[in-house]
Write a protein that holds these residues in place. Structure first.
Motif, PDB file in Angstrom:
ATOM      1  N   GLU A 229       0.835  -1.204   0.000  1.00 25.60           N
ATOM      2  CA  GLU A 229       0.000   0.000   0.000  1.00 25.60           C
ATOM      3  C   GLU A 229       0.870   1.254   0.000  1.00 25.60           C
ATOM      4  N   LEU A 230       1.931   1.238   0.801  1.00 29.55           N
ATOM      5  CA  LEU A 230       2.802   2.406   0.877  1.00 29.55           C
ATOM      6  C   LEU A 230       3.548   2.628  -0.430  1.00 29.55           C
ATOM      7  N   ALA A 231       3.999   1.540  -1.045  1.00 27.82           N
ATOM      8  CA  ALA A 231       4.710   1.680  -2.320  1.00 27.82           C
ATOM      9  C   ALA A 231       3.788   2.281  -3.371  1.00 27.82           C
ATOM     10  N   ARG A 302       2.017  19.296   0.928  1.00 26.41           N
ATOM     11  CA  ARG A 302       3.320  18.625   0.846  1.00 26.41           C
ATOM     12  C   ARG A 302       3.742  18.154   2.235  1.00 26.41           C
ATOM     13  N   THR A 303       4.467  17.042   2.280  1.00 28.30           N
ATOM     14  CA  THR A 303       5.111  16.564   3.502  1.00 28.30           C
ATOM     15  C   THR A 303       6.617  16.498   3.239  1.00 28.30           C
ATOM     16  N   ARG A 304       7.404  16.993   4.179  1.00 27.67           N
ATOM     17  CA  ARG A 304       8.861  17.064   3.999  1.00 27.67           C
ATOM     18  C   ARG A 304       9.554  16.300   5.129  1.00 27.67           C
ATOM     19  N   GLN A 360       9.914   6.407   2.277  1.00 23.28           N
ATOM     20  CA  GLN A 360       9.112   5.435   3.023  1.00 23.28           C
ATOM     21  C   GLN A 360       8.590   6.062   4.315  1.00 23.28           C
ATOM     22  N   TYR A 361       9.458   6.772   4.998  1.00 24.24           N
ATOM     23  CA  TYR A 361       9.077   7.441   6.252  1.00 24.24           C
ATOM     24  C   TYR A 361       7.958   8.448   5.987  1.00 24.24           C
ATOM     25  N   ALA A 362       8.115   9.244   4.924  1.00 27.33           N
ATOM     26  CA  ALA A 362       7.123  10.276   4.623  1.00 27.33           C
ATOM     27  C   ALA A 362       5.789   9.668   4.215  1.00 27.33           C
ATOM     28  N   ALA A 363       5.835   8.612   3.420  1.00 24.07           N
ATOM     29  CA  ALA A 363       4.595   8.002   2.940  1.00 24.07           C
ATOM     30  C   ALA A 363       3.773   7.447   4.087  1.00 24.07           C
TER      31      ALA A 363
END
Length: 433
Positions: A229-231, A302-304, A360-363
């Protein structure tokens, strides 16, 4: 017709630890319980008659009257910081709906007892002992008015298991086993305040109701996303990093095993009536529907994520979401033990690898606020009993978008004069039927 039943146990405590001495009540006017994995503390409110008389039926009268046979008030049994358990159900089946501490008792025509779950104890207990905070070799720390301890390679599982097991509280621990880097903890901070610090990093702490004892759950994946799901989320919302580019995207899509190992798994109960999954049918056991379908969207946001290293004041960073959107969250990571390579080839290779991990962390964090699923709630009966993070199957909806499997975010439970009800708030769609 099903018969409602309730049972309340109140344990006397010594330094917040329950003793074997308890009082049991099998009647109550009303109970309200609010439970969510997004809030640190679950709460309960109980309404009971103010006075208990010696002629009350169905009780061991020795518990409710002193030697002279005088009546006792509710204050003799519901005392501040006593440990309390609430069991609710139908036809003699009692499920533990709440465990925690009494935090307030108010008297009027009826008595209103307010309670918080075991997180109440962690609001009163320091995260680190006073004798372990100060480093004798650190003169600056000795003279500081609010000295801190630097926990290197902070691991929630090892840190909290060691500290909490010393307290002898009635709970189990299911904690994320991952190195989070260095964490500075002030001398006066409580365990609950450290949990709040971790929440800023996308790590949630809450109690999961189980049959025997509650489970303190500390996880980076409360919505139980899978690596696949994350990918897919990354693929749909990818923004090119100045360091990683297409190579990072390739690493992400190939690195599902690495990503999967970083997802904290939440064990579902398979005993005591808690199956972790329940089914509901529209026009059958759904009383009221206030669900609104929502779609995944990163538009205008956006996420950073930034990561700093020992030998660099300039972070490696990535962004996920709409390139022209508002920056809604920045996560900052530190590594005091790692150096970036000085040569160009080594730096590029390391930066690419780090960037792929940051995606991966951000997702994982971004998906928490942008799921496909529902907003709102529905009202149902007290059974089947569900808890936050459980999965529910919805069927027989006229709107086909409302059929499927979804995750529970919050449960508001009421019991009393108006029957036994659950208002269930659900979030992301796990799978379609």
């Amino acid at each position: 017709m099903l018969k409602l039943n309730a049972k309340i146990k109140v344990y006397e405590t010594v330094r917040l630890i329950p003793t074997p001495k308890f009082y049991e009540f099998t009647y109550v006017k009303n109970v309200e319980i609010n439970s969510s994995y997004k809030s640190l503390t679950d709460t309960a409110t109980i309404v009971m008659p103010q006075k208990v008389y010696t002629d009350t039926k169905g009780f061991d009268q020795n518990l409710f009257a002193n030697a002279s046979g005088e009546q006792k008030t509710i204050h003799d049994f519901f005392k501040l910081e006593n440990f309390i358990e609430i069991f609710l159900g139908y036809d003699g089946d009692y499920k533990p709906a709440f465990r925690g501490y009494i935090t307030g008792v108010q008297s009027d025509t009826n008595a209103t007892i307010t309670c918080e779950d075991l997180m109440y104890a962690f609001k009163k207990i320091k995260a680190v002992k006073d004798d372990t905070v100060q480093d004798k070799n650190d003169t600056l720390n000795v003279v500081a008015t609010n000295p801190t301890t630097n926990v290197e390679k902070f691991n929630p599982k090892t840190f909290f298991e060691k500290r909490i097991r010393e307290l002898n509280l009635p709970l189990k621990i299911n904690a994320l086993d991952e190195d989070l880097g260095n964490l500075m903890i002030n001398r006066g901070q409580t365990l609950a305040q450290v949990f709040e610090m971790l929440k800023d990093k996308g790590i949630y702490t809450y109690f999961k109701t189980e049959n025997l004892v509650p489970v303190l759950t500390i996880t980076n994946n409360p919505q139980q996303h899978t690596a696949a799901e994350l990918a897919g989320f990354i693929d749909r919302n990818f923004i090119k990093s100045p360091l990683a580019g297409a190579l990072a995207k390739k690493l992400i899509n190939q690195g599902l095993s690495l990503l999967s190992s970083k997802l904290n798994k939440i064990a579902q109960s398979v005993s005591g009536g808690f199956l972790g999954k329940a089914s509901f049918r529209f026009r059958y056991n759904i009383i009221e529907d206030k669900l609104v379908v929502v779609k995944e969207s990163t538009k205008n946001t956006r996420t950073r994520v930034e990561k700093y290293f020992k030998n660099s004041n300039t972070p490696i960073y990535i962004e996920l979401g709409d390139p022209n959107g508002q920056l809604v969250k920045t996560y900052v990571l530190h590594s005091d033990n790692e150096n970036l390579p000085n040569d160009a080839a080594g730096f590029k290779q390391t930066a690419t690898k780090v960037a792929s991990e940051l995606y991966q962390y951000a997702a994982l964090r971004a998906m928490e606020s942008k799921p496909s699923g529902f907003e709102g709630s529905f009202l149902t009966f007290g059974e089947p009993f569900v808890r936050p993070t459980d999965k529910i199957i919805l069927e027989n909806a006229k709107d086909k978008e409302k059929n499927g499997t979804f995750q529970v975010e919050k449960v508001e439970r009421t019991y009393g004069e108006n029957g036994y009800r659950q208002r269930i708030y659900i979030g992301r769609r796990v799978e379609a039927i």
